[in-house]
Write a protein that holds these residues in place. Sequence first.
Motif, mmCIF file in Angstrom:
data_model
loop_
_atom_site.group_PDB
_atom_site.id
_atom_site.type_symbol
_atom_site.label_atom_id
_atom_site.label_comp_id
_atom_site.label_asym_id
_atom_site.label_seq_id
_atom_site.Cartn_x
_atom_site.Cartn_y
_atom_site.Cartn_z
ATOM 1 N N LEU A 71 0.832 -1.207 0.000
ATOM 2 C CA LEU A 71 0.000 0.000 0.000
ATOM 3 C C LEU A 71 0.863 1.252 0.000
ATOM 4 O O LEU A 71 0.601 2.217 -0.737
ATOM 5 N N LEU A 72 1.909 1.259 0.835
ATOM 6 C CA LEU A 72 2.807 2.407 0.902
ATOM 7 C C LEU A 72 3.557 2.599 -0.414
ATOM 8 O O LEU A 72 3.683 3.721 -0.919
ATOM 9 N N TYR A 73 4.072 1.513 -0.967
ATOM 10 C CA TYR A 73 4.841 1.579 -2.200
ATOM 11 C C TYR A 73 4.002 2.179 -3.324
ATOM 12 O O TYR A 73 4.504 2.915 -4.174
ATOM 13 N N ASN A 74 2.720 1.864 -3.335
ATOM 14 C CA ASN A 74 1.815 2.367 -4.376
ATOM 15 C C ASN A 74 1.172 3.700 -4.019
ATOM 16 O O ASN A 74 0.299 4.175 -4.727
ATOM 17 N N HIS A 75 1.585 4.286 -2.877
ATOM 18 C CA HIS A 75 1.087 5.602 -2.454
ATOM 19 C C HIS A 75 -0.447 5.626 -2.385
ATOM 20 O O HIS A 75 -1.089 6.594 -2.791
ATOM 21 N N ILE A 76 -1.039 4.550 -1.870
ATOM 22 C CA ILE A 76 -2.493 4.486 -1.760
ATOM 23 C C ILE A 76 -2.949 5.445 -0.658
ATOM 24 O O ILE A 76 -2.453 5.388 0.467
ATOM 25 N N PRO A 77 -3.891 6.339 -0.951
ATOM 26 C CA PRO A 77 -4.363 7.304 0.061
ATOM 27 C C PRO A 77 -4.994 6.616 1.264
ATOM 28 O O PRO A 77 -5.663 5.585 1.128
ATOM 29 N N VAL A 78 -4.790 7.180 2.434
ATOM 30 C CA VAL A 78 -5.367 6.595 3.639
ATOM 31 C C VAL A 78 -6.889 6.624 3.569
ATOM 32 O O VAL A 78 -7.567 5.732 4.105
ATOM 33 N N GLU A 79 -7.444 7.641 2.884
ATOM 34 C CA GLU A 79 -8.910 7.702 2.758
ATOM 35 C C GLU A 79 -9.458 6.504 1.992
ATOM 36 O O GLU A 79 -10.588 6.062 2.234
ATOM 37 N N TRP A 80 -8.675 5.988 1.049
ATOM 38 C CA TRP A 80 -9.129 4.836 0.270
ATOM 39 C C TRP A 80 -9.149 3.576 1.137
ATOM 40 O O TRP A 80 -10.054 2.760 1.025
ATOM 41 N N VAL A 81 -8.136 3.405 1.968
ATOM 42 C CA VAL A 81 -8.102 2.242 2.852
ATOM 43 C C VAL A 81 -9.204 2.354 3.908
ATOM 44 O O VAL A 81 -9.848 1.358 4.257
ATOM 45 N N ASP A 82 -9.445 3.562 4.421
ATOM 46 C CA ASP A 82 -10.567 3.765 5.339
ATOM 47 C C ASP A 82 -11.888 3.397 4.665
ATOM 48 O O ASP A 82 -12.754 2.755 5.261
ATOM 49 N N HIS A 83 -12.027 3.832 3.410
ATOM 50 C CA HIS A 83 -13.260 3.556 2.679
ATOM 51 C C HIS A 83 -13.456 2.057 2.471
ATOM 52 O O HIS A 83 -14.592 1.558 2.490
ATOM 53 N N ALA A 84 -12.349 1.330 2.305
ATOM 54 C CA ALA A 84 -12.408 -0.118 2.073
ATOM 55 C C ALA A 84 -12.624 -0.909 3.364
ATOM 56 O O ALA A 84 -12.689 -2.142 3.323
ATOM 57 N N TYR A 85 -12.759 -0.228 4.490
ATOM 58 C CA TYR A 85 -12.979 -0.905 5.774
ATOM 59 C C TYR A 85 -14.161 -1.872 5.695
ATOM 60 O O TYR A 85 -14.098 -3.002 6.194
#
Length: 362
Positions: free
Chosen positions: A185-199
């Motif tokens: 996730l970090l390597y691909n610079h995935i936004p934290v909002e996207w991971v929150d949304h995928a909760y």
Amino acid sequence: RCDVALHDRTMTLLCSDPVYRDLVNPMQGPEDLVYAEKRHIPSRFLRVKDDGVTALRVTRTPDPNVPFDLDQIARYALIFGRPGMENTWQGIAVDFAYRMHWRTLFGFALCRALCANSAGKTTLVRRMALVMARPGLYREAIDAFNKVYDEPFAPQYGPQLTITQVHVPDDKVRNFSDDDAIRVLLYNHIPVEWVDHAYTYGVVYLEQQFHHPTMSLDIFQEVDNERLERLHLYRTPAAIPQWDGWREITEEDHYRLMFKRAEESAAGLFPEADGLYYYIGMDPNVGQLWKRTPAHGTMPSIGAATNIALTDCEMVDVTAAGGPTTPPITESEPLAAATNVAMEESVKTTEAGGNQPGKTAG
């Protein structure tokens, strides 16, 4: 098939009657199925095959180069991957009206975009889902990253995204850990909002494991216990409003599903009787899991983290074409306390722009 909070007095009386209450699947019996003939279907949903036979239009497979075409993922999963089918697409919430929750479709698409096709893809996706199921975990990892590296983490929003898929050799995939998933996730610079949304995707993934166990539940109970602790600290992660709620089935979905269910009934298959379906009006973002049961057996040791072998970068279309509208730019909230998570020094990151996803050439 509605949440009890939505029942009126008549529905409450019907549900208390054992004639209806004790049916395994009240509205799914063969005698209740409506068999539509092709002549009843609007011509816009039909095609003429080479042999002159009229048939429903083909449901195309989701394009891996357009990983966030959520609407097409939903259409395909409804017919070929809904709960209870042999090839159930894990983590997608479906209710008894055959609606699918956008947050779970988004999480499914994100995992699908990040994990390369391989024999061990199921394991990689499982780890991604379990990270998404724990509120605040990715935020803490970003905070730890910023304390280790001089250049702060820079999320990429688009309009173009560079996605580097993770591939782990089959003989090492069992060693793939939560930290490895976070590194991807970090390597691909995935936004934290996207991971929150995928909760929500992570929660439904957990729910399905308890509903129909295919392996030891120890690991899932451990993750769920941590999820509950984190919910107490962080509360339910926020959704991106434009990508939230339930996707209603279309008229074409309805006709296609009727034919599919007729085929399943003739073969004695009733996915709705076995799969995890949500009651209409039920929120999949639960506190205590709906289907959690005591663990059975012991989970084999996962082992230490392995080095991640990444494939070449690929420019992919990350549009949610046909689905919810593009979300506005949002900034992360203050990061939570750090955990001891850092990327390997050999991993290079690439800064990306601050726009939200849009269509690009696949």
